[in-house]
Write an enzyme that holds these catalytic residues in place. Structure first.
Site, PDB file in Angstrom:
ATOM      1  N   THR A  28      -2.454  -3.452   6.018  1.00 40.74           N
ATOM      2  CA  THR A  28      -3.104  -2.536   5.095  1.00 40.74           C
ATOM      3  C   THR A  28      -4.489  -2.251   5.657  1.00 40.74           C
ATOM      4  OG1 THR A  28      -1.944  -3.533   3.224  1.00 40.74           O
ATOM      5  CG2 THR A  28      -3.832  -2.128   2.725  1.00 40.74           C
ATOM      6  N   CYS A  48      -6.351   4.059  -1.913  1.00 39.12           N
ATOM      7  CA  CYS A  48      -5.852   5.211  -1.152  1.00 39.12           C
ATOM      8  C   CYS A  48      -5.074   6.177  -2.033  1.00 39.12           C
ATOM      9  CB  CYS A  48      -4.994   4.750   0.018  1.00 39.12           C
ATOM     10  SG  CYS A  48      -3.571   3.745  -0.473  1.00 39.12           S
TER      11      CYS A  48
END
Length: 515
Positions: free
Chosen positions: A190, A243
């Site tokens: 990530t 995000c």
């Protein structure tokens, strides 16, 4: 500073812990997972404050929400799901046995450091994997502290020594070495695109995700007041470091003015043309995002750009014309700044959303505020993303915090986004299943597998990693033992026998460590 040899020792320890943990039964695994989740939940506020203090990114209150959602919330979501016990399907004559990945290498970001440590650790433990965490260097202290708390809780509940480990002094070369090491069974990455590409090119299996750049369409049928409030709340949540936060707002012309007024009432500041020009110049010098803005609040960003807004301003809305790659406001911003464009109708809005995703964010997520199922369906069909949030803020919608999607800090973008997974990362992604398949001929009888359990609860104390007598116990390679003088043997056959015995002992120890 940890070197690659010490990191390799961590992987060896994790490999041993994974092998031991793979034999645990469902009840014991559940006890360990619950203990770890509760430990993380108890420290949610402290680690939220620590993360903001160390990184300078985000909002403490919002990080508390994420930390709680990624500890007790994850366990509650998957309560009743069993990733340990065999599954017996008598109709299909198939028995499925769960096979854990083994050693999970978790790369965690600076934007959501502790929540991601919680999330990936709990998923690994649910599926009987060991985990080694490599945090972002800018969030190394809060990430390491959180991992150590979880590790202590896991071992106190019965997990093997070394089931959760963390690199407390992370570097890029060290992360690259860990990713390429054959003792790493799967990488869960990530972070930025460079991190994900490195994971995929490491030579080991990797679960990585692509960047987001979320379009949000508000059509004429939407509840404008509710849509504005949800968009502002979502864009302001943790200063837009998820995000999944909205990047470009697309409004039908007939409701655009009403929407801007509703956005202002909800706490946004809508810039004029000169304000948008100043914001562009500060946020995108040379056409590239100024990373100083990531996770900072709207009033701070406005001040840096030479704009005057009230301290209570939650979001900056910057109108622009066409959605083209040259327009920097159509790119991802990771800050409470929202580009806004107006379209004639919903069909043109869908085309504009497609254009946003072509710039960046393919496969990721999009949002729509509408009461028209035909428009919603067309939007989801035409915009190349794998999750569409409807009438909810996308920050918490596509991440599963305010929808029934799997709650996740890692959003798969699928084939269109060049990702190995298309769903929100979940326990299923960290376990494979060995399938015992009988002859499908009805004349061939399947044996009764009811009640058969290949795993069991460990007896006695928590298994401890077998250490050599010259191991200092600090993760460093063992100190070479001082050789003692040996008397010469007068029997050459005895010397050969001793050599063979030594070779056997060394081989057995090596096999023990590798398990």
């Amino acid at each position: 500073m940890m070197n690659t040899a010490q990191a390799g020792h961590m992987l060896e320890r994790a490999r041993w812990a994974a092998a031991a943990y793979a034999g645990y039964d469902a009840a014991t695994v559940s006890t360990i997972v619950n203990a770890v989740a509760e430990a993380g939940y108890r420290e949610a506020e402290r680690f939220a404050a620590d993360a903001v203090k160390e990184t300078g990114i985000g909002v403490v209150a919002d990080k508390v929400i994420k930390n709680r959602a990624c500890s007790r919330g994850i366990v509650d979501h998957y309560r009743g799901r069993d990733f340990v016990s065999p599954r017996v399907d008598t109709d299909r004559k198939i028995v499925e046995l769960p096979r854990p990945a083994g050693v999970v290498l978790a790369l965690t970001p600076t934007t959501n450091p502790v929540a991601t440590v919680y999330f990936k650790t709990i998923l690994a433990l649910m599926t009987r994997n060991a985990i080694v965490i490599a945090p972002h260097p800018r969030a190394k202290r809060c990430s390491a502290d959180a991992a150590l708390i979880l590790a202590a809780a896991a071992e106190a509940a019965g997990a093997p020594d070394g089931i959760i480990q963390v690199i407390d002094e992370p570097t890029i070369p060290l992360a690259e070495a860990l990713m390429a090491d054959e003792r790493t069974d799967v990488i869960v990455a990530t972070g930025g695109s460079a991190v994900v590409r490195a994971a995929y090119s490491s030579g080991n299996p990797a679960l990585g995700v692509g960047p987001g750049n979320v379009p949000v369409l508000v059509d004429a049928s939407a509840d404008i007041t509710a849509a504005a409030r949800r968009i502002v709340d979502s864009k302001a949540f943790d200063n837009s470091v998820l995000c999944t936060n909205e990047s470009v707002l697309i409004a039908e012309a007939g409701i655009a003015d009403k929407l801007q007024s509703a956005l202002s009432r909800a706490g946004a500041y809508v810039l004029d043309e000169d304000g948008a020009r100043r914001l562009r110049a500060y946020m995108f010098p040379g056409g590239h995002l100024n990373t100083d803005v990531v996770g900072r609040d709207a009033a701070w960003i406005a001040g840096q750009a030479g704009l005057r807004v009230t301290p209570k301003t939650r979001v900056l809305v910057a109108p622009f014309g066409q959605v083209i790659s040259e327009e920097v406001l159509a790119h991802e911003k990771l800050s409470p700044v929202l580009g806004m464009t107006t379209v004639a109708d919903a069909n043109r809005g869908i085309r504009a959303a497609r254009a946003v995703v072509r710039i960046a964010g393919a496969g990721h997520s999009a949002a729509i505020h509408s009461e028209n199922p035909a428009v919603i369906t067309e939007f989801a069909t035409q915009v190349p993303v794998l999750r569409v949030s409807v009438n909810v803020g996308n920050s918490t919608g596509s991440s599963g915090l305010e929808t029934n999607l799997a709650p996740s800090m890692t959003i798969g973008t699928g084939f269109v986004g060049r990702s190995s997974i298309g769903e929100n990362l979940q326990p299923d992604n960290l376990v494979n299943w060995t399938r015992i398949a009988y002859n499908s001929d009805a004349a061939v009888r399947m044996a009764d597998f009811g009640g058969i359990q290949p795993w069991r609860a460990p007896s006695g104390s928590v298994p401890a990693y077998p250490r050599a007598s010259n191991d200092r116990g600090d993760g460093a390679p063992p100190v070479p033992a001082r050789r003692m003088p040996q008397p010469r043997s007068s029997d050459p056959n005895l010397d050969v026998l001793r050599a063979e015995l030594r070779a056997l002992v060394v081989e057995e120890l090596a096999q023990l460590i590798k398990r």
